[in-house]
Design a protein around this motif. Structure first.
Motif, PDB file in Angstrom:
ATOM      1  N   PHE A 182       0.832  -1.205   0.000  1.00  0.00           N
ATOM      2  CA  PHE A 182       0.000   0.000   0.000  1.00  0.00           C
ATOM      3  C   PHE A 182       0.864   1.251   0.000  1.00  0.00           C
ATOM      4  O   PHE A 182       1.706   1.454   0.889  1.00  0.00           O
ATOM      5  CB  PHE A 182      -0.917   0.013   1.221  1.00  0.00           C
ATOM      6  CG  PHE A 182      -1.860   1.188   1.247  1.00  0.00           C
ATOM      7  CD1 PHE A 182      -2.997   1.193   0.465  1.00  0.00           C
ATOM      8  CD2 PHE A 182      -1.593   2.287   2.048  1.00  0.00           C
ATOM      9  CE1 PHE A 182      -3.862   2.288   0.482  1.00  0.00           C
ATOM     10  CE2 PHE A 182      -2.447   3.373   2.076  1.00  0.00           C
ATOM     11  CZ  PHE A 182      -3.595   3.370   1.282  1.00  0.00           C
TER      12      PHE A 182
ATOM     13  N   VAL B  39       0.718   5.092   0.377  1.00  0.00           N
ATOM     14  CA  VAL B  39      -0.128   6.186   0.840  1.00  0.00           C
ATOM     15  C   VAL B  39       0.203   7.457   0.061  1.00  0.00           C
ATOM     16  O   VAL B  39       1.312   7.625  -0.450  1.00  0.00           O
ATOM     17  CB  VAL B  39       0.056   6.409   2.361  1.00  0.00           C
ATOM     18  CG1 VAL B  39       1.413   7.019   2.672  1.00  0.00           C
ATOM     19  CG2 VAL B  39      -1.070   7.260   2.935  1.00  0.00           C
TER      20      VAL B  39
ATOM     21  N   SER C 282      -2.350   4.392   6.526  1.00  0.00           N
ATOM     22  CA  SER C 282      -2.003   3.051   6.056  1.00  0.00           C
ATOM     23  C   SER C 282      -2.229   2.014   7.145  1.00  0.00           C
ATOM     24  O   SER C 282      -2.738   0.922   6.889  1.00  0.00           O
ATOM     25  CB  SER C 282      -0.535   3.003   5.607  1.00  0.00           C
ATOM     26  OG  SER C 282      -0.261   3.985   4.641  1.00  0.00           O
TER      27      SER C 282
ATOM     28  N   GLN D  77      -2.857   5.371  -3.132  1.00  0.00           N
ATOM     29  CA  GLN D  77      -3.879   6.382  -2.839  1.00  0.00           C
ATOM     30  C   GLN D  77      -3.341   7.757  -3.203  1.00  0.00           C
ATOM     31  O   GLN D  77      -2.254   8.145  -2.776  1.00  0.00           O
ATOM     32  CB  GLN D  77      -4.265   6.318  -1.350  1.00  0.00           C
ATOM     33  CG  GLN D  77      -5.223   7.386  -0.896  1.00  0.00           C
ATOM     34  CD  GLN D  77      -4.577   8.417   0.016  1.00  0.00           C
ATOM     35  OE1 GLN D  77      -3.569   8.147   0.661  1.00  0.00           O
ATOM     36  NE2 GLN D  77      -5.167   9.604   0.070  1.00  0.00           N
ATOM     37  N   SER D  78      -4.057   8.479  -4.060  1.00  0.00           N
ATOM     38  CA  SER D  78      -3.699   9.829  -4.489  1.00  0.00           C
ATOM     39  C   SER D  78      -2.301   9.832  -5.121  1.00  0.00           C
ATOM     40  O   SER D  78      -2.075   9.158  -6.118  1.00  0.00           O
ATOM     41  CB  SER D  78      -3.801  10.798  -3.309  1.00  0.00           C
ATOM     42  OG  SER D  78      -3.780  12.142  -3.749  1.00  0.00           O
TER      43      SER D  78
ATOM     44  N   ALA E  34      -1.064   6.511  -5.766  1.00  0.00           N
ATOM     45  CA  ALA E  34      -1.621   5.852  -6.948  1.00  0.00           C
ATOM     46  C   ALA E  34      -0.835   6.242  -8.188  1.00  0.00           C
ATOM     47  O   ALA E  34      -0.557   5.417  -9.058  1.00  0.00           O
ATOM     48  CB  ALA E  34      -3.093   6.222  -7.109  1.00  0.00           C
TER      49      ALA E  34
ATOM     50  N   LEU F 156      -6.448   4.595  -6.158  1.00  0.00           N
ATOM     51  CA  LEU F 156      -7.511   5.323  -5.462  1.00  0.00           C
ATOM     52  C   LEU F 156      -7.322   6.818  -5.688  1.00  0.00           C
ATOM     53  O   LEU F 156      -6.421   7.434  -5.126  1.00  0.00           O
ATOM     54  CB  LEU F 156      -7.476   5.005  -3.960  1.00  0.00           C
ATOM     55  CG  LEU F 156      -7.445   3.521  -3.573  1.00  0.00           C
ATOM     56  CD1 LEU F 156      -7.281   3.360  -2.060  1.00  0.00           C
ATOM     57  CD2 LEU F 156      -8.704   2.814  -4.057  1.00  0.00           C
TER      58      LEU F 156
ATOM     59  N   HIS G 263     -12.454   6.033  -8.002  1.00  0.00           N
ATOM     60  CA  HIS G 263     -12.451   7.482  -7.831  1.00  0.00           C
ATOM     61  C   HIS G 263     -13.841   7.931  -7.389  1.00  0.00           C
ATOM     62  O   HIS G 263     -14.846   7.479  -7.938  1.00  0.00           O
ATOM     63  CB  HIS G 263     -12.095   8.159  -9.162  1.00  0.00           C
ATOM     64  CG  HIS G 263     -11.281   9.393  -9.008  1.00  0.00           C
ATOM     65  ND1 HIS G 263     -10.036   9.559  -9.586  1.00  0.00           N
ATOM     66  CD2 HIS G 263     -11.514  10.544  -8.339  1.00  0.00           C
ATOM     67  CE1 HIS G 263      -9.550  10.752  -9.294  1.00  0.00           C
ATOM     68  NE2 HIS G 263     -10.435  11.372  -8.533  1.00  0.00           N
TER      69      HIS G 263
END
Length: 265
Positions: free
Chosen positions: A61, A63, A75, A135-136, A139, A166, A237
């Protein structure tokens, strides 16, 4: 860096040299936190019984934080759900601006994936079932790392089965215009993290995907190689999104679909 019998785990990595501690398995300049659950079918009446726990898929993951921060607090909270469902979860810290730029971040991500594969036995994870979730800004970095790994024929790419983005800003040129319209282009570290405006296209996943599309069309090849080499892309999204517009995911989705990549948005 893992409980060898664990069926699920959450692991926090920071870039640097590995070290051991009963409470914290760490990297120089940071820490590596592990939370795990273990299925144990043994009992006092059968001391010779051996429980074999199959290696679990793993989520890496990434972040977000506008390329200028990497707060893994979010996270850690996300890890709980995956661990509860017996999936390994690795949430690394990576270098951010001003301590590094996008190239440093990509190097960190490549090292994290290679480290995960190298230590898969100790972590009791399946090295051929890796998902990268970003994420953001995370991503953007995850998608960029995967597409550049395809260009560079990196061996680790074949281990990645899924990319989940994401709310990612996948076209840096578009996102700079979006930031400018909000009056925050000089406040955001994005342009400096990307090494200036002249490099926006080079570090945009949409541009890389479009270049692959152009090359495929020019040499009139089928899409089977790309389809086999790239993981499934799942782009999520919310609507509306005032930080990263929904169009960012739609644009990457359309190009990847035209390229022949398995993609959902």
């Amino acid at each position: 860096a893992a409980a060898s019998a664990s069926s699920s785990a959450s692991l926090h990595l920071r870039n640097g040299k590995y070290s051991n501690n009963k409470q914290r398995n760490g990297f120089k300049n940071g820490s590596c936190e592990l939370a795990s659950t273990c299925d144990d079918d043994s009992n006092d009446d059968d001391n010779n019984k051996v429980t074999v726990v199959r290696p679990t898929p793993v989520v890496i993951f990434l972040v977000g934080g506008a390329w200028g921060s990497c707060d893994v607090t979010f996270s850690a909270s996300a890890a709980a759900s995956f661990v509860a469902h017996k999936l390994a979860f690795i949430y690394p810290s990576y270098t951010v601006y001003p301590h590094g730029d996008v190239q440093s971040m990509l190097q960190n991500i490549n090292a994290i994936v290679r480290w995960t594969i190298q230590h898969s036995s100790a972590l009791n994870i399946n090295p051929s079932h890796i998902a990268i979730v970003g994420q953001s800004a995370g991503a953007h970095l995850g998608a960029l790392a995967i597409l550049k790994a395809y260009q560079q024929k990196s061996k680790w790419l074949k281990r990645v089965r899924l990319f989940c983005g994401l709310a990612g800003p996948y076209d840096i040129r578009d996102h700079y215009s979006f930031e400018s319209n909000r009056g925050i282009e000089n406040v955001s570290p994005m342009a400096r993290a990307m090494r200036g405006c002249s490099n926006f296209a080079f570090y945009s996943p949409t541009t890389l995907a479009q270049q692959l599309m152009t090359a495929k069309t020019a040499i009139a090849t089928d899409d089977s190689n790309i389809r086999l080499c790239l993981p499934h892309f799942l782009l999520i999204h919310s609507k509306p999104d005032y930080i990263v517009p929904l169009s960012a995911s739609h644009k990457l989705h359309q190009i990847l679909t035209n390229l022949g990549v398995d993609t959902e948005c």
